[in-house]
Design an enzyme around this catalytic site. Structure first.
Site, PDB file in Angstrom:
ATOM      1  N   ASP A  72      69.718  82.860   4.500  1.00 29.63           N
ATOM      2  CA  ASP A  72      69.487  82.319   3.285  1.00 29.63           C
ATOM      3  C   ASP A  72      70.566  81.012   2.803  1.00 29.63           C
ATOM      4  O   ASP A  72      70.603  80.336   1.916  1.00 29.63           O
ATOM      5  CB  ASP A  72      69.632  83.216   1.866  1.00 29.63           C
ATOM      6  CG  ASP A  72      68.431  83.746   1.492  1.00 29.63           C
ATOM      7  OD1 ASP A  72      67.160  83.349   1.752  1.00 29.63           O
ATOM      8  OD2 ASP A  72      68.499  85.067   1.060  1.00 29.63           O
ATOM      9  N   ARG A  97      74.318  88.001   1.443  1.00 35.48           N
ATOM     10  CA  ARG A  97      74.600  86.673   1.261  1.00 35.48           C
ATOM     11  C   ARG A  97      76.268  86.467   1.201  1.00 35.48           C
ATOM     12  O   ARG A  97      76.545  85.062   1.078  1.00 35.48           O
ATOM     13  CB  ARG A  97      73.903  85.986   0.220  1.00 35.48           C
ATOM     14  CG  ARG A  97      72.323  86.065   0.128  1.00 35.48           C
ATOM     15  CD  ARG A  97      71.922  85.150  -0.900  1.00 35.48           C
ATOM     16  NE  ARG A  97      72.193  83.789  -0.462  1.00 35.48           N
ATOM     17  CZ  ARG A  97      71.521  82.709  -1.380  1.00 35.48           C
ATOM     18  NH1 ARG A  97      71.018  82.980  -2.275  1.00 35.48           N
ATOM     19  NH2 ARG A  97      71.888  81.417  -1.005  1.00 35.48           N
ATOM     20  N   ARG A 143      71.367  87.705 -11.500  1.00 36.53           N
ATOM     21  CA  ARG A 143      72.509  87.545 -10.679  1.00 36.53           C
ATOM     22  C   ARG A 143      73.737  87.309 -11.274  1.00 36.53           C
ATOM     23  O   ARG A 143      74.583  88.141 -11.346  1.00 36.53           O
ATOM     24  CB  ARG A 143      72.118  86.347  -9.667  1.00 36.53           C
ATOM     25  CG  ARG A 143      70.929  86.552  -9.153  1.00 36.53           C
ATOM     26  CD  ARG A 143      70.590  87.388  -7.651  1.00 36.53           C
ATOM     27  NE  ARG A 143      69.385  87.629  -7.215  1.00 36.53           N
ATOM     28  CZ  ARG A 143      69.080  86.945  -5.983  1.00 36.53           C
ATOM     29  NH1 ARG A 143      69.660  85.911  -5.396  1.00 36.53           N
ATOM     30  NH2 ARG A 143      67.821  87.012  -5.444  1.00 36.53           N
ATOM     31  N   HIS A 172      66.844  83.192 -10.977  1.00 37.73           N
ATOM     32  CA  HIS A 172      67.916  82.135 -11.186  1.00 37.73           C
ATOM     33  C   HIS A 172      67.520  81.103 -12.162  1.00 37.73           C
ATOM     34  O   HIS A 172      66.517  80.847 -12.207  1.00 37.73           O
ATOM     35  CB  HIS A 172      68.143  81.326  -9.989  1.00 37.73           C
ATOM     36  CG  HIS A 172      68.954  82.035  -8.948  1.00 37.73           C
ATOM     37  ND1 HIS A 172      68.829  81.969  -7.365  1.00 37.73           N
ATOM     38  CD2 HIS A 172      70.129  82.774  -9.059  1.00 37.73           C
ATOM     39  CE1 HIS A 172      69.773  82.640  -6.970  1.00 37.73           C
ATOM     40  NE2 HIS A 172      70.572  83.114  -7.531  1.00 37.73           N
ATOM     41  N   CYS A 266      67.044  74.707  -4.876  1.00 38.24           N
ATOM     42  CA  CYS A 266      67.986  75.702  -4.241  1.00 38.24           C
ATOM     43  C   CYS A 266      68.685  74.998  -3.077  1.00 38.24           C
ATOM     44  O   CYS A 266      69.597  75.656  -2.661  1.00 38.24           O
ATOM     45  CB  CYS A 266      66.820  76.774  -3.971  1.00 38.24           C
ATOM     46  SG  CYS A 266      65.981  77.459  -5.160  1.00 38.24           S
TER      47      CYS A 266
HETATM   48  N1  ARG Z   1      66.520  84.356  -0.997  1.00 40.59           N
HETATM   49  C1  ARG Z   1      67.244  83.631  -2.050  1.00 40.59           C
HETATM   50  C2  ARG Z   1      67.791  84.515  -2.701  1.00 40.59           C
HETATM   51  O1  ARG Z   1      67.037  85.388  -3.310  1.00 40.59           O
HETATM   52  C3  ARG Z   1      66.893  82.516  -2.317  1.00 40.59           C
HETATM   53  C4  ARG Z   1      67.848  81.529  -3.405  1.00 40.59           C
HETATM   54  C5  ARG Z   1      67.162  80.589  -4.022  1.00 40.59           C
HETATM   55  N2  ARG Z   1      68.103  79.637  -4.653  1.00 40.59           N
HETATM   56  C6  ARG Z   1      68.187  79.156  -6.021  1.00 40.59           C
HETATM   57  N3  ARG Z   1      68.810  78.466  -6.353  1.00 40.59           N
HETATM   58  N4  ARG Z   1      67.240  79.645  -6.748  1.00 40.59           N
HETATM   59  O2  ARG Z   1      69.032  84.796  -3.337  1.00 40.59           O
END
Ligand code: ARG
Length: 274
Positions: A72, A97, A143, A172, A266
Site C-alpha cells: 500500500d 502498513r 483509522r 478515510h 490517496c
Molecule cells: N489499502 C489502503 C488502506 O486501506 C488504501 C489507502 C488509501 N488512502 C487514502 N488516502 N484514502 O489503508
C-alpha cells in the site's frame, strides 16, 4: 454552463511513490479483496499518468522509493501531514502498513524538513487530516483517532475541526471530502455523523455536495490546486458541479488502485513548505 467565477491555482509540491510492489494481499477496508487479481503494469501506467497530469498543471512531483513488502506504499497521502515545513509522520492502525511510516520518517529527515515528529497516536496522515486554509479538517471513526487530532493541532499549529466518519466504505476523510481551496470543500454528507454534518454545513454553506453515485466511484478522492481538480473519470456528476462552480475538472483513471480502496488523492501527499 460556464461560470463567471475565476478560481486561482497555486503551484504545489507533491510526494508520490510508484506502485512497484502494489498488491491486494490483505483486506483492511471494504474495497479490498485479496482474491481479486491486480494488474501491476496497469497500476503503474495509471500512476505515471497521474504524475504527468500533476506536472502538466505546473506542480512539482517528488518521489519516495518503493519498498518490497509494503503493497500500500503507493498511497503516500497516509504517510504524513506537512504544514509550513513541519512534519507529523503517521502511525498506522494496521501492522501491515507500519513500515511505511518508517520510510516516510527517513525521507523527511533526509529532505531537510524540520521539525519532524512521529505521531504517538494512530494517525493516517492526509488520509484523515486535510489542511483547509488556516484549519485542519480531521476525520475519525475508522483509522485516525480523536487524541491524534489534538496531537496534530499541537504539533502542526493549526486548529483542528474533528469530524466523525460513519460509513466503512469511506474509511478515510479523503474518501468523503475534498478541500477545493482555502475556504471551499466538496463532500458527501451521509459519510458523516449528524453532528459533523451540521458542523460542515455551518462552516461551509457554499460547499459542493456530491451525490452517492459520484461518492461511490471515489469522486471525492480528488486533488485540487485551487482551480484544477484531478478526480476519477467516473465521477461525471461531480465534474459537472465543479465546472459550474468555476473549477476545472481534470479526469484520471485509476481502477487498479481502487481495488485497494485508493484513488488520485490517496497517491498524492502535499508538501506545504509555507
Ligand atoms: N489499502 C489502503 C488502506 O486501506 C488504501 C489507502 C488509501 N488512502 C487514502 N488516502 N484514502 O489503508
Amino acid at each position: 454552463m460556464t461560470s463567471l467565477l475565476h478560481r486561482t491555482a497555486r503551484r504545489r509540491r507533491y510526494l508520490l511513490c510508484p506502485p512497484t510492489h502494489f498488491a491486494v494481499r490483505y483486506a483492511i477496508n471494504p474495497w479490498m479483496d485479496p482474491g481479486q487479481p491486480v494488474d501491476r503494469a496497469a497500476a503503474d501506467r495509471q500512476w505515471r499518468r497521474l504524475c504527468a497530469v500533476l506536472r502538466s498543471l505546473g506542480h512539482e512531483v517528488l518521489t519516495l522509493d518503493p519498498l518490497p513488502g509494503l503493497p500500500d506504499m503507493v498511497f503516500t497521502a497516509n504517510g504524513a501531514t506537512v504544514v509550513g515545513g513541519r512534519v507529523l509522520v503517521a502511525r498506522f492502525k494496521h501492522a501491515e502498513r507500519a513500515g511505511e511510516a518508517t520510510a516516510h520518517r527517513r525521507w523527511f529527515d533526509r529532505a531537510g524538513f524540520r521539525p519532524v515528529h512521529t505521531a504517538t497516536r494512530v494517525n493516517e496522515g492526509e488520509g484523515d487530516l486535510l489542511v483547509a486554509g488556516r484549519r485542519i479538517l480531521a476525520g475519525w471513526g475508522f483509522r485516525t483517532t480523536a487524541p491524534a487530532h489534538r496531537e496534530a493541532q499541537h504539533l502542526l499549529g493549526l486548529p483542528v475541526v474533528t469530524l466523525r466518519l460513519v460509513d466503512p466504505r469511506f474509511y478515510h476523510l479523503d474518501t468523503a471530502l475534498t478541500v477545493l481551496s482555502d475556504d471551499q470543500i466538496m463532500y458527501w454528507p451521509p459519510a458523516f455523523a449528524p453532528t459533523s454534518r451540521r458542523l460542515l454545513a455551518s462552516l461551509y454553506p457554499d460547499a459542493i455536495r456530491a451525490g452517492e453515485t459520484d461518492a461511490a466511484v471515489f469522486g471525492l478522492n480528488a486533488v485540487s490546486d485551487g482551480r484544477h481538480v484531478v478526480l476519477p473519470r467516473a465521477a461525471t456528476g461531480l465534474a459537472a458541479q465543479l465546472h459550474t462552480h468555476g473549477y476545472r475538472p481534470v479526469p484520471v483513471e485509476m481502477p487498479e488502485l481502487l481495488k485497494a480502496g485508493g484513488g488520485p488523492k490517496c497517491c498524492t501527499l502535499e508538501l506545504r513548505d509555507a
